[in-house]
Design a protein around this motif. Structure first.
Motif, PDB file in Angstrom:
ATOM      1  N   GLY A  38      69.672  49.477   4.093  1.00 21.03           N
ATOM      2  CA  GLY A  38      70.873  48.926   4.705  1.00 21.03           C
ATOM      3  C   GLY A  38      72.114  49.560   4.115  1.00 21.03           C
ATOM      4  O   GLY A  38      72.047  50.643   3.511  1.00 21.03           O
ATOM      5  N   PRO A  39      73.266  48.904   4.250  1.00 14.81           N
ATOM      6  CA  PRO A  39      74.534  49.507   3.815  1.00 14.81           C
ATOM      7  C   PRO A  39      74.643  49.733   2.316  1.00 14.81           C
ATOM      8  O   PRO A  39      75.497  50.496   1.872  1.00 14.81           O
ATOM      9  CB  PRO A  39      75.593  48.495   4.300  1.00 14.81           C
ATOM     10  N   ALA A  40      73.790  49.092   1.505  1.00 13.91           N
ATOM     11  CA  ALA A  40      73.799  49.331   0.057  1.00 13.91           C
ATOM     12  C   ALA A  40      72.837  50.439  -0.350  1.00 13.91           C
ATOM     13  O   ALA A  40      72.627  50.669  -1.537  1.00 13.91           O
ATOM     14  CB  ALA A  40      73.458  48.041  -0.691  1.00 13.91           C
ATOM     15  N   SER A  41      72.238  51.130   0.619  1.00 16.55           N
ATOM     16  CA  SER A  41      71.406  52.297   0.329  1.00 16.55           C
ATOM     17  C   SER A  41      71.903  53.461   1.165  1.00 16.55           C
ATOM     18  O   SER A  41      72.768  53.294   2.018  1.00 16.55           O
ATOM     19  CB  SER A  41      69.925  52.015   0.629  1.00 16.55           C
ATOM     20  N   TYR A  65      60.377  47.283   5.403  1.00 17.21           N
ATOM     21  CA  TYR A  65      61.796  47.347   5.087  1.00 17.21           C
ATOM     22  C   TYR A  65      62.438  45.982   5.287  1.00 17.21           C
ATOM     23  O   TYR A  65      62.036  45.199   6.166  1.00 17.21           O
ATOM     24  CB  TYR A  65      62.505  48.374   5.971  1.00 17.21           C
ATOM     25  N   THR A  66      63.460  45.713   4.483  1.00 14.93           N
ATOM     26  CA  THR A  66      64.249  44.498   4.639  1.00 14.93           C
ATOM     27  C   THR A  66      65.721  44.870   4.573  1.00 14.93           C
ATOM     28  O   THR A  66      66.101  45.814   3.877  1.00 14.93           O
ATOM     29  CB  THR A  66      63.912  43.460   3.556  1.00 14.93           C
ATOM     30  N   PRO A  88      66.356  50.587  -3.724  1.00 16.98           N
ATOM     31  CA  PRO A  88      66.458  52.039  -3.913  1.00 16.98           C
ATOM     32  C   PRO A  88      67.866  52.468  -4.292  1.00 16.98           C
ATOM     33  O   PRO A  88      68.770  51.646  -4.477  1.00 16.98           O
ATOM     34  CB  PRO A  88      66.061  52.581  -2.544  1.00 16.98           C
ATOM     35  N   GLY A  89      68.053  53.787  -4.387  1.00 12.39           N
ATOM     36  CA  GLY A  89      69.361  54.335  -4.679  1.00 12.39           C
ATOM     37  C   GLY A  89      70.333  54.135  -3.529  1.00 12.39           C
ATOM     38  O   GLY A  89      69.948  53.794  -2.409  1.00 12.39           O
ATOM     39  N   LEU A 100      75.464  42.987  -1.380  1.00  6.68           N
ATOM     40  CA  LEU A 100      74.275  42.238  -1.788  1.00  6.68           C
ATOM     41  C   LEU A 100      74.573  41.002  -2.623  1.00  6.68           C
ATOM     42  O   LEU A 100      73.646  40.264  -2.977  1.00  6.68           O
ATOM     43  CB  LEU A 100      73.326  43.155  -2.585  1.00  6.68           C
ATOM     44  N   ARG A 101      75.828  40.745  -2.924  1.00  6.67           N
ATOM     45  CA  ARG A 101      76.125  39.625  -3.823  1.00  6.67           C
ATOM     46  C   ARG A 101      75.682  38.288  -3.258  1.00  6.67           C
ATOM     47  O   ARG A 101      75.329  37.379  -4.016  1.00  6.67           O
ATOM     48  CB  ARG A 101      77.601  39.592  -4.187  1.00  6.67           C
TER      49      ARG A 101
END
Length: 252
Positions: A38-41, A65-66, A88-89, A100-101
């Motif tokens: 997602g947007p944090a990867s 995947y989530t 992941p990175g 993700l907070r």
């Protein structure tokens, strides 16, 4: 982080080179492993490499995947059905944590209750506390900013680590180091040349956390895209996952 880039993302999409992860359907009897995408990867590459790693390992995992645009959302209910959650990175810590907070407490509850957390690069940063999920007996910092660091910039490169007593060269892009509390219960798997911790595993409640600053899961195209010599380190990535899986019915 820029080591895959938009052209690499488009090429993988068009040629179907991402890891083959099945759609949601009914989750079967195999242990469920969730890989955040997602947007944090990154748009392509990091999540897929972690999914390939978990699917190819000896743990008989059902890898899915989530994320906000995936069939399985990252919620407490979905995590409750999983054995492993892999982060992941991605981009910067501030950017990743902003996305993700809201899942912080769900992830902490998942691991505390017996789940396994895997963190690669940004996923390692996010396992820390400032900011992050606070899963470690300590915190994280930038390796490139540490005294005696052998890498000073944030470009794609290689870094040497001492992994269980053997020197190995691993793909690296501004990954974390891990600072342990004095009384920390942890297994240090690898150190950077300046002695700081590059990979570790530690308990958290009934679960376990395994994190790494470099990218031992990197596939060959990461190196060629960055014009770096290929250095295979999948065995190190499998060792990391194995440390996280200790004590599970899937552990070997």
């Amino acid at each position: 982080m820029t080591y895959h880039g938009i052209l690499t993302s488009l090429r993988r999409t068009l040629t179907g080179r991402s890891a083959a992860v099945p759609p949601i359907g009914d989750i079967g009897d195999r242990p469920l492993a969730l890989v955040y995408r997602g947007p944090a990867s990154l748009p392509a590459g990091c999540a897929e490499a972690v999914a390939e790693l978990l699917a190819a390992g000896p743990w008989n995992l059902d890898v899915r995947y989530t994320g906000p645009r995936e069939a399985l959302p990252l919620t407490a209910d979905v995590l409750a059905r999983a054995q492993v959650y892999a982060q992941p990175g991605g981009g910067t810590l501030a950017h990743g944590y902003r996305h993700l907070r809201r899942q912080r407490e769900a992830i902490r509850d998942f691991v505390r209750g017996g789940g396994r957390y895997l963190g690669f690069c940004l996923g390692g940063y996010l396992a820390g506390a400032t900011p992050g999920f606070a899963l470690l007996p300590g915190d994280t910092d930038q390796y490139i900013s540490s005294r005696g660091a052998t890498v000073r910039g944030d470009d794609d490169t290689l870094v040497d680590v001492e992994w269980r007593g053997r020197t190995r060269s691993v793909f690296f892009q501004d990954g974390p180091l891990f600072e342990l509390d004095d009384d920390a219960e942890a297994t240090v798997l690898a150190t950077y040349p300046n002695g700081t911790v590059a990979a570790l595993a530690a308990p958290f409640g009934k679960g376990r956390v395994a994190v790494v600053g470099p990218h031992p899961e990197a596939t060959d195209d990461w190196f060629t895209d960055a014009r770096l010599p290929v250095r295979h380190a999948r065995d190190l990535a499998l060792d990391l996952v194995g440390e996280a899986m200790k004590g599970t019915t899937s552990a070997t």
